[in-house]
Scaffold this active site. Structure first.
Site, PDB file in Angstrom:
ATOM      1  N   SER A 228       0.801  -1.230   0.000  1.00  0.00           N
ATOM      2  CA  SER A 228       0.000   0.000   0.000  1.00  0.00           C
ATOM      3  C   SER A 228       0.832   1.277   0.000  1.00  0.00           C
ATOM      4  O   SER A 228       0.291   2.372  -0.136  1.00  0.00           O
ATOM      5  CB  SER A 228      -0.940   0.012   1.221  1.00  0.00           C
ATOM      6  OG  SER A 228      -0.205   0.068   2.432  1.00  0.00           O
TER       7      SER A 228
ATOM      8  N   VAL B 136       1.028 -10.021   7.997  1.00  0.00           N
ATOM      9  CA  VAL B 136       1.927 -11.119   7.637  1.00  0.00           C
ATOM     10  C   VAL B 136       2.416 -11.902   8.850  1.00  0.00           C
ATOM     11  O   VAL B 136       2.888 -13.039   8.702  1.00  0.00           O
ATOM     12  CB  VAL B 136       3.151 -10.611   6.826  1.00  0.00           C
ATOM     13  CG1 VAL B 136       2.711 -10.013   5.506  1.00  0.00           C
ATOM     14  CG2 VAL B 136       3.981  -9.627   7.635  1.00  0.00           C
TER      15      VAL B 136
ATOM     16  N   TYR C 289      15.989  -4.482  13.342  1.00  0.00           N
ATOM     17  CA  TYR C 289      15.701  -4.485  11.906  1.00  0.00           C
ATOM     18  C   TYR C 289      16.823  -5.193  11.141  1.00  0.00           C
ATOM     19  O   TYR C 289      16.574  -6.032  10.269  1.00  0.00           O
ATOM     20  CB  TYR C 289      15.554  -3.046  11.419  1.00  0.00           C
ATOM     21  CG  TYR C 289      15.389  -2.885   9.923  1.00  0.00           C
ATOM     22  CD1 TYR C 289      14.160  -3.119   9.311  1.00  0.00           C
ATOM     23  CD2 TYR C 289      16.469  -2.499   9.125  1.00  0.00           C
ATOM     24  CE1 TYR C 289      14.012  -2.975   7.941  1.00  0.00           C
ATOM     25  CE2 TYR C 289      16.325  -2.344   7.753  1.00  0.00           C
ATOM     26  CZ  TYR C 289      15.086  -2.579   7.159  1.00  0.00           C
ATOM     27  OH  TYR C 289      14.944  -2.430   5.806  1.00  0.00           O
TER      28      TYR C 289
ATOM     29  N   ALA D 235      18.898  -7.429  12.228  1.00  0.00           N
ATOM     30  CA  ALA D 235      18.841  -8.864  12.509  1.00  0.00           C
ATOM     31  C   ALA D 235      17.758  -9.538  11.675  1.00  0.00           C
ATOM     32  O   ALA D 235      17.946 -10.641  11.148  1.00  0.00           O
ATOM     33  CB  ALA D 235      18.582  -9.097  13.995  1.00  0.00           C
TER      34      ALA D 235
END
Length: 255
Positions: A16, A65, A157, A159
């Site tokens: 989006s 997700v 982030y 990792a």
């Protein structure tokens, strides 16, 4: 010229805004049947208005997700409505900045759950349908941050993005027998809505450290994903393409 992907069924998670929306536009322009996801109905509706206004064959579903049940329902719906799934672009991701000293367990879990576990859930849910495609393609949107570079405040982030590549390599081995390829695009600094809000000076400072002296566009990432999704890229699997304007090359800013 790449073999046409017209009428191929494509799923783009996190489609989006930003890179995901760019991927959806490029695939839509090529005549693919694109399904995008977002956790926000408002953002999803805005993106769909743009894409459908351009004449593309695009639909959208609100889905998270990090929820396997929602991913299963998403892929079932796409399979039923689009006649299968040919290409999966695992793009959804979050990148809140926080120092390790201030980071809580929940801060860490939120990012890893969306970025790393979310990739696993998307692939797992789509597999039954990708196996029936003429040729299945899975494209991960990773990052140079983690696999190649680091950035203060993004340890969680980084990792998660490194974890995506470990998953990719083993998945590529497992899925090769089903003629499904798994590859990743590693963006550098890409001009998206988030960066635009940082101001012109911030963007100029970032661009100065990139050999091509400019930030990338979402199209730069989208066309890399398009290539990896093509029939011509069928002998490429378990690989990464860095799209960063040469950012990681210099030894120093004086180079």
């Amino acid at each position: 010229m790449l073999t046409s992907i017209k009428c191929k069924s494509v799923v783009v998670t996190g489609g989006s805004s930003g890179i995901g929306l760019g991927i959806a536009k490029v695939f839509g322009k090529q005549g693919a049947k694109v399904t995008i996801t977002s956790r926000s109905q408002k953002k999803l509706d805005s993106a769909l208005n743009q894409l459908i206004g351009l004449g593309y064959d695009v639909s959208g579903i609100v889905a998270d997700v990090s929820n396997l049940g929602e991913m299963n329902k998403l892929m079932e719906h796409v399979n039923a409505s689009q006649g299968g799934i040919d290409i999966l672009c695992c793009n959804a991701g979050i990148f809140p900045s926080i120092a390790i000293e201030s980071m809580s367990e929940s801060n860490w879990d939120e990012v890893l759950s969306t970025n790393a576990k979310g990739t696993f859930f998307c692939v797992k849910a789509a597999l039954p349908y990708l196996k029936h495609a003429e040729y299945g393609r899975i494209i991960l949107t990773s990052s140079i941050t983690g696999p190649v570079t680091g950035y203060a405040g993004w340890s969680h982030y980084a990792a998660s993005k490194a974890a995506q590549l470990g998953f990719m390599r083993s998945a590529a081995l497992e899925l090769a027998k089903d003629h499904i390829t798994v590859n990743a695009v590693l963006p550098g600094n890409i001009l998206t809505e988030g960066l635009e809000g940082m101001g012109e000076q911030y963007i100029a400072n970032m661009a100065a450290s990139i050999p091509l002296k400019k930030l990338g566009s979402v199209d730069d990432i989208a066309y890399a994903a398009l290539f990896l999704s093509s029939k011509e890229a069928g002998y490429i699997t378990g690989q990464t393409i860095i799209v960063d304007g040469g950012q990681i090359l210099p030894e120093s800013l004086t180079t």
